[in-house]
Design a protein around this motif. Structure first.
Motif, PDB file in Angstrom:
ATOM      1  N   UNK A   1      60.080  57.061 -14.691  1.00 45.62           N
ATOM      2  CA  UNK A   1      60.152  58.414 -14.126  1.00 45.62           C
ATOM      3  C   UNK A   1      60.661  59.377 -15.202  1.00 45.62           C
ATOM      4  N   UNK A   2      60.081  60.561 -15.232  1.00 43.99           N
ATOM      5  CA  UNK A   2      60.526  61.566 -16.203  1.00 43.99           C
ATOM      6  C   UNK A   2      61.520  62.501 -15.505  1.00 43.99           C
ATOM      7  N   UNK A   3      62.741  62.467 -15.967  1.00 44.79           N
ATOM      8  CA  UNK A   3      63.807  63.234 -15.301  1.00 44.79           C
ATOM      9  C   UNK A   3      64.350  64.308 -16.239  1.00 44.79           C
ATOM     10  N   UNK A   4      64.284  65.566 -15.796  1.00 38.21           N
ATOM     11  CA  UNK A   4      64.858  66.656 -16.583  1.00 38.21           C
ATOM     12  C   UNK A   4      66.236  67.012 -16.035  1.00 38.21           C
ATOM     13  N   UNK A   5      67.183  67.170 -16.943  1.00 43.95           N
ATOM     14  CA  UNK A   5      68.536  67.564 -16.528  1.00 43.95           C
ATOM     15  C   UNK A   5      68.839  68.939 -17.104  1.00 43.95           C
ATOM     16  N   UNK A   6      68.612  69.972 -16.296  1.00 45.41           N
ATOM     17  CA  UNK A   6      68.927  71.330 -16.767  1.00 45.41           C
ATOM     18  C   UNK A   6      70.442  71.410 -16.933  1.00 45.41           C
ATOM     19  N   UNK A   7      70.892  71.987 -18.007  1.00 48.27           N
ATOM     20  CA  UNK A   7      72.336  71.970 -18.279  1.00 48.27           C
ATOM     21  C   UNK A   7      72.796  70.546 -18.520  1.00 48.27           C
ATOM     22  N   UNK A   8      71.934  69.777 -19.155  1.00 47.67           N
ATOM     23  CA  UNK A   8      72.241  68.347 -19.357  1.00 47.67           C
ATOM     24  C   UNK A   8      73.141  68.071 -20.538  1.00 47.67           C
ATOM     25  N   UNK A   9      73.673  69.156 -21.109  1.00 54.35           N
ATOM     26  CA  UNK A   9      74.525  68.980 -22.291  1.00 54.35           C
ATOM     27  C   UNK A   9      75.976  68.696 -21.916  1.00 54.35           C
ATOM     28  N   UNK A  10      76.293  68.787 -20.654  1.00 49.49           N
ATOM     29  CA  UNK A  10      77.694  68.529 -20.290  1.00 49.49           C
ATOM     30  C   UNK A  10      77.852  68.217 -18.828  1.00 49.49           C
ATOM     31  N   UNK A  11      79.085  68.190 -18.367  1.00 47.89           N
ATOM     32  CA  UNK A  11      79.457  67.955 -16.963  1.00 47.89           C
ATOM     33  C   UNK A  11      78.660  66.781 -16.376  1.00 47.89           C
ATOM     34  N   UNK A  12      78.157  66.926 -15.160  1.00 49.11           N
ATOM     35  CA  UNK A  12      77.490  65.824 -14.487  1.00 49.11           C
ATOM     36  C   UNK A  12      76.155  65.456 -15.158  1.00 49.11           C
TER      37      UNK A  12
ATOM     38  N   UNK B   1      68.896  52.950 -17.217  1.00 48.84           N
ATOM     39  CA  UNK B   1      68.029  52.379 -16.178  1.00 48.84           C
ATOM     40  C   UNK B   1      66.552  52.397 -16.597  1.00 48.84           C
ATOM     41  N   UNK B   2      66.257  52.971 -17.781  1.00 44.10           N
ATOM     42  CA  UNK B   2      64.891  52.924 -18.295  1.00 44.10           C
ATOM     43  C   UNK B   2      64.054  54.169 -18.078  1.00 44.10           C
ATOM     44  N   UNK B   3      64.656  55.247 -17.604  1.00 43.62           N
ATOM     45  CA  UNK B   3      63.878  56.465 -17.361  1.00 43.62           C
ATOM     46  C   UNK B   3      63.715  57.303 -18.635  1.00 43.62           C
ATOM     47  N   UNK B   4      62.691  58.158 -18.584  1.00 42.47           N
ATOM     48  CA  UNK B   4      62.440  59.096 -19.679  1.00 42.47           C
ATOM     49  C   UNK B   4      63.269  60.348 -19.376  1.00 42.47           C
TER      50      UNK B   4
END
Lengths: 219, 219
Positions: free
Chosen positions: A1-12, A23-26
């Protein structure tokens, strides 16, 4: 699965990126500045490779990150939700968008849930996005610090709310791919208000009782 | 301590009566009808005597029950709060009054917190009572069924909110006189909203996930 994390540079966003990469995701890290996203993704890759993993993590500007992801987590501070989403609205089509957003205020030394006019942040987010998008709310109550420490066992509960059963089940499954985390069906998206309200309570209880990085368990 | 439990004939009032009677307190059961209160108190006495305890429990009409108690728990359904308190307002002077009250509604198969205009039930209760009364909120999230079954160990958390530190500490101590229950300082009375909102969430999560009589633990 391709998962984007907006604001993925910190916090949750940090912890979800690391745990789901394991877990093997993109994973696609989004940030307001592509440079910052790339830097974060490189540091995540390094941390995971040092532990023997082979993660697939890239970094882009938020809009590009959202564009062709299957799942987009809006892990940005609530205060930036409206401006961020309005700026990249055309990047969304029929993804599942996850809201861990929590509106809160500080009142006399306590963090208090700040009820938005629509009832909760998840409903606000839904109304900012195009119609084909399915909004699911989750991950409000997991400690960001513990989530980002991949040596920590997360024996906690994640309540997942959403109006589309299929999308909700998918996010529940994704939550349970993080070892020991238990996903609980929280019903309709409107119920997200009650889950969001737990976050400032966890912070307040931690402060008042000399505790740290609290999460929740339903027993 | 003399503790009055308005609406002490059922729900959470029943369990608190039994558990605090075991802890050695003087319990007064209140009900709209004195006869009903007396009947409940007799049945509680019988149940406890059968287990080898010597409880001190009496039954009166709500106003008389509140009158000279040190602590009054308003363990009645939220819907009856306003009419009940208005009817017996002159029975209160400088007691500590405990609010386990939770306003909720049913929406598409889910129980949802119904935010009152003042923010929460505890603040509403405070404004219905004379000024000398100190309102503390607690016990919203403990399963009434488990509380009333004195053979059950209650390894759960009770978040206690209030604006008067002394009253709050007293209720926290009283909560911890019930074995294994952990009292957590939840800060100011306004924070009660977040604790109250957990109750319909516990019910919804139980229904949606095939669970029963859920309580909460902060970990």
């Amino acid at each position: 699965m391709k998962i984007a994390l907006l604001g993925g540079t910190g916090d949750i966003g940090e912890g979800l990126a690391l745990r789901w990469a394991i877990a093997g995701h993109e994973i696609v890290i989004g940030s307001r500045k592509e440079e910052k996203a790339k830097k974060a993704s490189e540091s995540y890759i390094e941390r995971l490779e040092n532990q023997g993993y082979s993660p697939d993590i890239k970094g882009f500007e938020n809009g590009k990150a959202a564009e062709d992801a299957d799942i987009v987590v809006v892990s940005i501070p609530y205060e930036h939700m409206e401006s961020t989403i309005k700026g990249i609205r055309e990047s969304f089509s029929d993804q599942i968008v996850v809201s861990p957003l929590v509106p809160m205020k500080k009142v006399r030394g306590s963090f208090v849930y700040s009820v938005p006019e629509k009832g909760c942040a998840a409903l606000e987010l839904r109304d900012l996005l195009p119609e084909g998008v399915s909004v699911v709310s989750a991950f409000q109550n997991v400690s960001a610090v513990k989530l980002a420490d991949i040596s920590k066992t997360l024996d906690y509960d994640v309540v997942v709310c959403g109006d589309d059963e299929k999308s909700k089940k998918m996010i529940m499954e994704l939550a349970e791919q993080i070892p020991h985390l238990r996903a609980l069906d929280g019903g309709i998206l409107e119920n997200s208000m009650m889950v969001e309200a737990m976050t400032p309570l966890l912070i307040t209880v931690a402060i008042k009782n000399g505790m740290k990085n609290l999460s929740i368990k339903f027993i």
